[in-house]
Write an enzyme that holds these catalytic residues in place. Structure first.
Site, short mmCIF file in Angstrom:
data_model
loop_
_atom_site.label_atom_id
_atom_site.label_comp_id
_atom_site.label_asym_id
_atom_site.label_seq_id
_atom_site.Cartn_x
_atom_site.Cartn_y
_atom_site.Cartn_z
N ARG A 31 26.45 2.80 31.35
CA ARG A 31 25.94 1.57 31.98
C ARG A 31 25.25 1.83 33.33
O ARG A 31 25.28 0.97 34.21
CB ARG A 31 27.06 0.54 32.21
N ARG A 35 24.22 -4.15 36.06
CA ARG A 35 24.24 -5.19 37.08
C ARG A 35 24.67 -4.76 38.48
O ARG A 35 24.51 -5.52 39.43
CB ARG A 35 25.12 -6.35 36.61
N ARG A 44 16.72 -9.34 35.68
CA ARG A 44 17.48 -10.31 34.88
C ARG A 44 17.24 -11.75 35.34
O ARG A 44 17.47 -12.68 34.57
CB ARG A 44 18.98 -9.98 34.95
N ASP A 82 21.61 -2.55 23.55
CA ASP A 82 23.01 -2.92 23.41
C ASP A 82 23.48 -2.55 22.02
O ASP A 82 22.68 -2.48 21.09
CB ASP A 82 23.21 -4.42 23.64
N TYR A 160 33.07 -7.36 16.59
CA TYR A 160 32.22 -8.42 17.17
C TYR A 160 31.71 -9.38 16.09
O TYR A 160 31.61 -10.58 16.31
CB TYR A 160 31.03 -7.82 17.92
O1 CP3 Z 1 22.90 1.90 31.01
C1 CP3 Z 1 23.40 1.99 29.86
O2 CP3 Z 1 24.52 2.50 29.61
C2 CP3 Z 1 22.56 1.57 28.67
C3 CP3 Z 1 22.70 0.26 28.24
C4 CP3 Z 1 23.94 -0.26 27.54
C5 CP3 Z 1 24.30 -1.63 27.64
N1 CP3 Z 1 25.30 -1.85 26.77
C6 CP3 Z 1 23.67 -2.61 28.53
C7 CP3 Z 1 24.40 -3.84 28.88
C8 CP3 Z 1 24.80 0.33 26.63
C9 CP3 Z 1 24.90 1.79 26.22
C10 CP3 Z 1 25.66 -0.69 26.14
C11 CP3 Z 1 26.66 -0.47 25.10
C12 CP3 Z 1 27.64 -1.52 24.82
N2 CP3 Z 1 27.45 -2.87 24.73
C13 CP3 Z 1 28.99 -1.27 24.48
C14 CP3 Z 1 29.59 0.10 24.38
C15 CP3 Z 1 29.97 0.64 25.69
C16 CP3 Z 1 31.15 -0.07 26.29
O3 CP3 Z 1 30.98 -0.68 27.35
O4 CP3 Z 1 32.23 0.00 25.67
C17 CP3 Z 1 29.61 -2.50 24.26
C18 CP3 Z 1 31.06 -2.74 23.88
C19 CP3 Z 1 28.62 -3.50 24.40
C20 CP3 Z 1 28.78 -4.94 24.18
C21 CP3 Z 1 28.56 -5.65 25.46
N3 CP3 Z 1 27.34 -5.80 26.07
C22 CP3 Z 1 29.54 -6.31 26.25
C23 CP3 Z 1 31.02 -6.38 25.93
C24 CP3 Z 1 28.87 -6.85 27.32
C25 CP3 Z 1 29.43 -7.75 28.36
C26 CP3 Z 1 30.25 -7.02 29.34
C27 CP3 Z 1 29.57 -7.09 30.65
O5 CP3 Z 1 29.53 -6.04 31.29
O6 CP3 Z 1 29.12 -8.17 30.97
C28 CP3 Z 1 27.49 -6.48 27.22
C29 CP3 Z 1 26.43 -6.81 28.19
C30 CP3 Z 1 25.61 -5.71 28.74
N4 CP3 Z 1 25.18 -4.63 28.07
C31 CP3 Z 1 25.11 -5.65 30.08
C32 CP3 Z 1 24.35 -4.50 30.17
C33 CP3 Z 1 23.57 -4.00 31.35
C34 CP3 Z 1 25.32 -6.71 31.15
C35 CP3 Z 1 24.79 -8.02 30.68
C36 CP3 Z 1 23.77 -8.69 31.52
O7 CP3 Z 1 22.87 -8.06 32.10
O8 CP3 Z 1 23.84 -9.91 31.57
#
Ligand code: CP3
Length: 367
Positions: A31, A35, A44, A82, A160
Site C-alpha cells: 500500500r 492515503r 482522490r 485492487d 468478499y
Molecule cells: O500501493 C499498493 O500496495 C497498490 C495498491 C493496492 C490497493 N489495494 C490500493 C487500495 C493493493 C495491492 C491492494 C490490495 C488489496 N485490496 C488487498 C490485499 C492487501 C491487504 O491489504 O490485505 C485487500 C484485502 C484489498 C481490499 C481493500 N481495498 C480493502 C479492505 C480496502 C479498504 C481498507 C482501507 O484501507 O480503506 C481497500 C481500499 C484501498 N485499496 C485503498 C487503496 C489505496 C484505500 C481506499 C481509498 O483510496 O479510498
C-alpha cells in the site's frame, strides 16, 4: 502500446527473490501508494477509487507517487489497483465507499447466485485497463525499479463475494464452506481460473514480479486452509509458470497468506519464490521452517510506523538483523501501511533498512 521497455537499472528485488546475492537488502511497502500520501489524497478528491484503477494515466501517476517522493529509497513499484477488480470482472458490482472500504451491494447469498457470474471471463475484455496501466507504468518508470503485479487469493476474493464487504466473523462465507463445501470449491475454482489468466496477462503487459494477496487466510483453521486455500494458491503458481514462455517464466512470484503462520512450511513448497510474512511470525522461526528454500519478505508491524523515529529505527534494525542475511530477504511491513502514518515515518523506515541492510551485506562480503 509498445513493449520495448527501458532497461532496468535496479534489480535488487528480482535478485533477492531468485536467491542471488544483493549488495543491500531491497525494500518496498504494501500500500505504498495510498492515503498516507497527501498527493494521493489530492488525486482522490477528484476521482473515484475504481476510476483511478480504470484510467491508465491516473493509475500510472499514483503508482509513481511514492517512487518519486522517496527517490532512490524504494526498490519496487506496485501497480495501483485492487484485488476486487476480479469479482468485478466476474460480474459483481463492487464500490469503494469512503470510511467503509469495499462494498458488494449484491453478494452471493446461496450457491444459486453463482448463476449471476459470467461463465467465461475474458480478462482482456474485462481487465484490459489493468494491462494498459501496467504497460504505461513500465514506460513511465524508465527502469528505475521493477513493477509488481498482483491478484487476491481465491479464498479472500470468495470471502468478499459472499460477505459483501469486510467482516468481523466471516459468518456467511464460513456457512458456505461448511454447508456447501462442493459449491464452495466450484466458486474457488472459477476465481482461480481468472486469477491465472489475469496474472499471465499482467506479465505480458510488463509486470516483472507477481504477488498473491491471501489476506484472510488467518480466518481459516489449519485443516480448512489446507482445503480451501492452499490447493488454489498452488494451482496459481504452477499454472502461471507453465503458461508463461521461457523468458517470462523467470518472473518471481510471492504469496502473502496473512495470519497463516501454521502454513509457512507448506507454502515454501508449492512453487512460490517468496513468502511474505505478517508480524505475528518471528523472522528466525520463518527462516528455520523454510530451510532456505524461499526468499522471505516482511514483516514489521505496520503500527511501529506510528511510534516515532526512535522506535521505528530500533524495531526496523531488530527485524532486519533477525532475518540474519542479506540473501533471500526483502524488507517490507507485515501488512499495508496505515493511512495515519506521517510521511516522514516511512522515510525513517526505508533509510533504516538501507543502512542496516548494507551493513549486513558488507559483513557477509568480509566473511
Ligand atoms: O500501493 C499498493 O500496495 C497498490 C495498491 C493496492 C490497493 N489495494 C490500493 C487500495 C493493493 C495491492 C491492494 C490490495 C488489496 N485490496 C488487498 C490485499 C492487501 C491487504 O491489504 O490485505 C485487500 C484485502 C484489498 C481490499 C481493500 N481495498 C480493502 C479492505 C480496502 C479498504 C481498507 C482501507 O484501507 O480503506 C481497500 C481500499 C484501498 N485499496 C485503498 C487503496 C489505496 C484505500 C481506499 C481509498 O483510496 O479510498
Amino acid at each position: 502500446m509498445a513493449r520495448d521497455f527501458p532497461p532496468l537499472k535496479n534489480d535488487l528485488l528480482l535478485r533477492a527473490a531468485r536467491g542471488e546475492k544483493t549488495e543491500r537488502v531491497p525494500v518496498w511497502v504494501m500500500r505504498q501508494a495510498g492515503r498516507y500520501l497527501p498527493e494521493f489524497r489530492k488525486v482522490r478528491e477528484h476521482h473515484d477509487f475504481f476510476e483511478i484503477c480504470r484510467t491508465p494515466e491516473l493509475a500510472a501517476k499514483v503508482t509513481l507517487q511514492p517512487i518519486e517522493r522517496y527517490e532512490g529509497l524504494l526498490d519496487a513499484a506496485i501497480i495501483f489497483s485492487d484485488i476486487l477488480v476480479i469479482p468485478q470482472a466476474m460480474g459483481l458490482q463492487v464500490d469503494m465507499v469512503p470510511g467503509k472500504g469495499p462494498q458488494v451491494p449484491n453478494p452471493l447469498v446461496t450457491p444459486e447466485d453463482m448463476r449471476r457470474l459470467r461463465k467465461k471471463v475474458d480478462v482482456h475484455q474485462e481487465l484490459g485497463y489493468a494491462f494498459d496501466a501496467i504497460t504505461l507504468t513500465r514506460h513511465r518508470l524508465e527502469g528505475r525499479v521493477p513493477l509488481i503485479g498482483f491478484v487476491g487469493g481465491p479464498w479472500t476474493l470468495m470471502s468478499y463475494m459472499v460477505e459483501g464487504g469486510s467482516s468481523k466473523q466471516w459468518a456467511r462465507v464460513k456457512s458456505w464452506i461448511f454447508q456447501y463445501p462442493e459449491e464452495s470449491h466450484v466458486l474457488l475454482q472459477r476465481i482461480t481460473d481468472v486469477c491465472v489468466d489475469f496474472l499471465v496477462g499482467q506479465v505480458h503487459a510488463g509486470a516483472q514480479m507477481l504477488q498473491v494477496f491471501e489476506s484472510w487466510a488467518g480466518e481459516l483453521s489449519p485443516q480448512d486452509f489446507e482445503q480451501f486455500s492452499l490447493p488454489y494458491l498452488k494451482q496459481i503458481a504452477q499454472r502461471v509458470k507453465s503458461e508463461l514462455d521461457i523468458n517470462d517464466a523467470a518472473v518471481p512470484m510471492t504469496v502473502f497468506a496473512k495470519g497463516a503462520w501454521y502454513a509457512i512450511e507448506s507454502l515454501s513448497d508449492i512453487g512460490y519464490d517468496t513468502i511474505s510474512l505478517d508480524w505475528t511470525v518471528s523472522p528466525s522461526y520463518a527462516r528455520t521452517v523454510t530451510k532456505g528454500r524461499v526468499t522471505l519478505q516482511g514483516n514489521l508491524d505496520p503500527g511501529v510506523l506510528l511510534g516515532g523515529e526512535e522506535a521505528i529505527e530500533r524495531e526496523t534494525e531488530r527485524m532486519v538483523r533477525e532475518f540474519g542475511s542479506s540473501r533471500r530477504y526483502i524488507a517490507n511491513l507485515g501488512h499495508g501501511i496505515m493511512q495515519q502514518v506521517p510521511v516522514e515515518a516511512m522515510e525513517v523506515f526505508l533509510k533504516t533498512v538501507h543502512r542496516v541492510g548494507r551493513e549486513i551485506a558488507a559483513k557477509e562480503e568480509e566473511a
